[in-house]
Design an enzyme around this catalytic site. Sequence first.
Site, PDB file in Angstrom:
ATOM      1  N   CYS A   2       0.810  -1.235   0.000  1.00 48.75           N
ATOM      2  CA  CYS A   2       0.000   0.000   0.000  1.00 48.75           C
ATOM      3  C   CYS A   2       0.839   1.279   0.000  1.00 48.75           C
ATOM      4  CB  CYS A   2      -0.895   0.044   1.224  1.00 48.75           C
ATOM      5  SG  CYS A   2      -1.975  -1.375   1.364  1.00 48.75           S
ATOM      6  N   ARG A  27       5.723   0.288  -5.558  1.00 49.16           N
ATOM      7  CA  ARG A  27       5.548  -0.560  -4.376  1.00 49.16           C
ATOM      8  C   ARG A  27       4.617  -1.735  -4.653  1.00 49.16           C
ATOM      9  NH1 ARG A  27       6.616   2.515   0.477  1.00 49.16           N
ATOM     10  NH2 ARG A  27       4.948   1.514   1.634  1.00 49.16           N
ATOM     11  N   TRP A  75      -2.810  -2.734  -1.669  1.00 52.39           N
ATOM     12  CA  TRP A  75      -2.374  -4.103  -1.967  1.00 52.39           C
ATOM     13  C   TRP A  75      -3.190  -4.981  -1.036  1.00 52.39           C
ATOM     14  CZ3 TRP A  75      -0.042  -8.341   0.373  1.00 52.39           C
ATOM     15  CH2 TRP A  75       0.545  -9.286  -0.492  1.00 52.39           C
ATOM     16  N   ASN A 101      -2.162   1.399   5.921  1.00 53.89           N
ATOM     17  CA  ASN A 101      -1.263   0.344   5.471  1.00 53.89           C
ATOM     18  C   ASN A 101      -0.978  -0.518   6.690  1.00 53.89           C
ATOM     19  OD1 ASN A 101       0.613  -1.198   4.144  1.00 53.89           O
ATOM     20  ND2 ASN A 101       2.244   0.338   4.221  1.00 53.89           N
ATOM     21  N   GLY A 102      -1.071  -1.835   6.551  1.00 53.81           N
ATOM     22  CA  GLY A 102      -0.781  -2.685   7.696  1.00 53.81           C
ATOM     23  C   GLY A 102      -1.858  -3.728   7.878  1.00 53.81           C
ATOM     24  N   GLU A 487      18.038 -17.699  -6.487  1.00 53.77           N
ATOM     25  CA  GLU A 487      17.666 -16.375  -6.982  1.00 53.77           C
ATOM     26  C   GLU A 487      17.204 -16.464  -8.437  1.00 53.77           C
ATOM     27  OE1 GLU A 487      16.970 -13.735  -5.637  1.00 53.77           O
ATOM     28  OE2 GLU A 487      17.224 -12.133  -7.084  1.00 53.77           O
ATOM     29  N   LYS A 491      13.606 -15.182  -9.584  1.00 59.10           N
ATOM     30  CA  LYS A 491      13.423 -14.155 -10.626  1.00 59.10           C
ATOM     31  C   LYS A 491      12.462 -14.667 -11.691  1.00 59.10           C
ATOM     32  CE  LYS A 491      14.503 -11.304  -9.165  1.00 59.10           C
ATOM     33  NZ  LYS A 491      15.131 -11.052  -7.901  1.00 59.10           N
ATOM     34  N   GLU A 494       8.763 -15.075 -10.397  1.00 52.99           N
ATOM     35  CA  GLU A 494       8.007 -13.870 -10.051  1.00 52.99           C
ATOM     36  C   GLU A 494       7.613 -13.039 -11.264  1.00 52.99           C
ATOM     37  OE1 GLU A 494      11.820 -11.392  -8.236  1.00 52.99           O
ATOM     38  OE2 GLU A 494       9.844 -10.934  -7.495  1.00 52.99           O
ATOM     39  N   HIS A 510      18.681 -37.209  -4.431  1.00 52.51           N
ATOM     40  CA  HIS A 510      17.925 -37.515  -3.210  1.00 52.51           C
ATOM     41  C   HIS A 510      16.441 -37.162  -3.371  1.00 52.51           C
ATOM     42  CE1 HIS A 510      21.615 -38.499  -1.183  1.00 52.51           C
ATOM     43  NE2 HIS A 510      22.138 -37.359  -1.613  1.00 52.51           N
ATOM     44  N   LYS A 609       6.667  -4.151  -4.107  1.00 53.75           N
ATOM     45  CA  LYS A 609       8.093  -3.844  -3.982  1.00 53.75           C
ATOM     46  C   LYS A 609       8.499  -3.725  -2.522  1.00 53.75           C
ATOM     47  CE  LYS A 609      12.103  -2.713  -5.675  1.00 53.75           C
ATOM     48  NZ  LYS A 609      12.866  -3.827  -6.268  1.00 53.75           N
TER      49      LYS A 609
HETATM   50  O1  M6R Z   1      13.116  -4.650   0.607  1.00 53.45           O
HETATM   51  P1  M6R Z   1      13.606  -6.023   0.964  1.00 53.45           P
HETATM   52  O2  M6R Z   1      14.936  -6.330   0.418  1.00 53.45           O
HETATM   53  O3  M6R Z   1      13.562  -6.256   2.462  1.00 53.45           O
HETATM   54  O4  M6R Z   1      12.556  -7.001   0.327  1.00 53.45           O
HETATM   55  C1  M6R Z   1      12.558  -8.376   0.616  1.00 53.45           C
HETATM   56  C2  M6R Z   1      11.844  -9.156  -0.477  1.00 53.45           C
HETATM   57  O5  M6R Z   1      10.490  -8.827  -0.492  1.00 53.45           O
HETATM   58  C3  M6R Z   1      12.446  -8.871  -1.853  1.00 53.45           C
HETATM   59  O6  M6R Z   1      13.809  -9.148  -1.850  1.00 53.45           O
HETATM   60  C4  M6R Z   1      11.766  -9.705  -2.949  1.00 53.45           C
HETATM   61  O7  M6R Z   1      11.984 -11.064  -2.732  1.00 53.45           O
HETATM   62  C5  M6R Z   1      12.331  -9.261  -4.293  1.00 53.45           C
HETATM   63  N1  M6R Z   1      11.737  -8.025  -4.714  1.00 53.45           N
HETATM   64  C6  M6R Z   1      12.113 -10.280  -5.348  1.00 53.45           C
HETATM   65  O8  M6R Z   1      12.727  -9.884  -6.533  1.00 53.45           O
END
Ligand code: M6R
Length: 614
Positions: A2, A27, A75, A101-102, A487, A491, A494, A510, A609
């Site tokens: 949010c 965000r 959000w 937000n929250g 990672e 990537k 997502e 395994h 974000k």
């Molecule tokens: O702002 P942060 O680094 O604490 O965010 C943590 C995760 O939400 C963030 O790294 C997320 O996994 C990435 N945006 C994915 O690409």
Amino acid sequence: MCGIMGYLGNQEARPILLQGLENLEYRGYDSTGLSILSETGEFQSVKSTGRLSALKSVLEKNKLSGNVGIGHTRWATHGQVTVENAHPHLDCNNSVAVVQNGIIENYRQIKENLQSRGHIFKSDTDSEVIPHLIEEVLDQGQSLESAVEFALTQVKGSVTLLVTQSKIDPKIVAARLGNAGGLVIGVEDNELFIASDIPALLPFSNNIMFLNPGEIAILSTDGIEFVDDQGRTIEKQVSTQLVNATEPDKGEYDWFMYKEIMEQPDVLLNVLRDRVGIDNFSLELPELSSITEQLPKINRVILMGCGTSYHAALVGKGFIESITKLPAQAEIASEFRYANQVIRDTDLVVALTQSGETADTLEAMEKAKQAGAVLIAITNVLDSQSTRIADASLHMRAGIEVGVASTKTFTASLLILYILSIYLGKNRSSVSEIELTEHIHDLEKLPEYIGNALNESPNIHLLAKDYANTQYFLFMARGLLFPIALEGALKLKEISYIHAEGHPAGEMKHGPIALIGPDVTTIALAPNVPNKEKTETTIEEIKTRNGVVLGVVTAGDSNLASRLDGCLFLPSVPVNLVPIVAAIPMQLFAYFIALEKGLDIDHPRNLAKSVTVE
Ligand code: M6R
């Protein structure tokens, strides 16, 4: 997650709120809304699902006018993505508007109580209890700020909110309870701006004040007043942000993610600047001066973060163990905050968070702080909450990252962790002068190596075209490349919504090898590092079972390349730098697959974000 924006001044609030919300789009959100006070002090509200462009279309037909207003990008957490659930939420009398937000954990109980007293709810959200709680106190003739204070005593959870009231002298009350995202106030002559994050204020003000958890700000035509949760006045100073008052711009690129991938040589140069002296082989971290006296007692390092930042923590653990020679562990912050971990005052806790506002990471930091650990934040946002909790902070200096998928902040985190490991090693005499010189020689070349890896972009695009319709990807690697495999899988899933998993190569037999079949493509990270031949053995085992295998391979390794179905080539680089450089083909491959699938790369579905709720 949010985004919140508020304005009180002498200009039309509508374009200011829209611009602020637009600058918070990065965000992530799924619906939007505004409430503006008319000249006669009545609320005019407009809401929409989808993007801000949809809200703007509604506003074309319904031009709200007034000098005070609040806006929100939502959000969804409680209640589906509908116009009714979008913020602002109003009370029964339309006298109070709230954006929040929250998460309010006890909202069901509060809602039932309010309903039993006759309150009518229009949404399924947890947030809507706030205006109704406030309404009851206002009905007793109390001030808006007293009503907000009361509402906050009733809710359990973490909330960040703005509240405004109709038919009184214009006022916006802002409050924070726990860690549910920040609030930043921009102060100009006769005008006040308030938002979740600095980018929203950039076009309007460089004179910034921050609201901390447990604080309330009262914005009015007389100025701004701060009180704590006991109602005591707090004095705060305005700080001037030395920020470029322009919005992030895609420039020549179609997507922020690609721009941010391509920026990495410059970002890494920035990380090195003033910290690593190439000419005199020095390495300093002046940002840590406040904790240097505590470093000799440290006998363990705990690194933590969520998502991509957790993957960086995993690589950091390897750097600390191999370079600093201290025991280290990497923790998922959302687990760590509730785990029965033994944390000691001889622990150094390193929290990684590009946004500096991830609720789980902030709570995990609070836990470590209470246990007496020495606490460092590695973040891309100066003045974020993480820097206020930590004893010392290391800035990523990556510039604003707009793409939801973290790219340049990941490699910036890895580089800072590498520098930190050398710094701690120097401090503990586990890194000799000769080793320091060797590390600095390697670091000097890193931006160039990253540039060389990026030059593979056209080849990776061609490969991605061939594999864009693959149903499942399995990433595998060993050692410090295993977090890069994780990672790579993150990537890809997502931004392309393709199922992807990361596994240690040694674990394949395994269990995961059972997945190998015609729908699965394996991506094996097998550049020139120790134990590479072990990964090659696993590749053979998959090929023997007719599996399709693409490899991340050092340029010139024609032997391995000839046994694979396709290659993502890396330049030959010193072993410590391989994880950082290997992140590049992972990012490019995911980006080009999503591009081929025609997806909204910068705003992947369901993701935010800045993850400011638990
Ligand atoms: O702002 P942060 O680094 O604490 O965010 C943590 C995760 O939400 C963030 O790294 C997320 O996994 C990435 N945006 C994915 O690409």
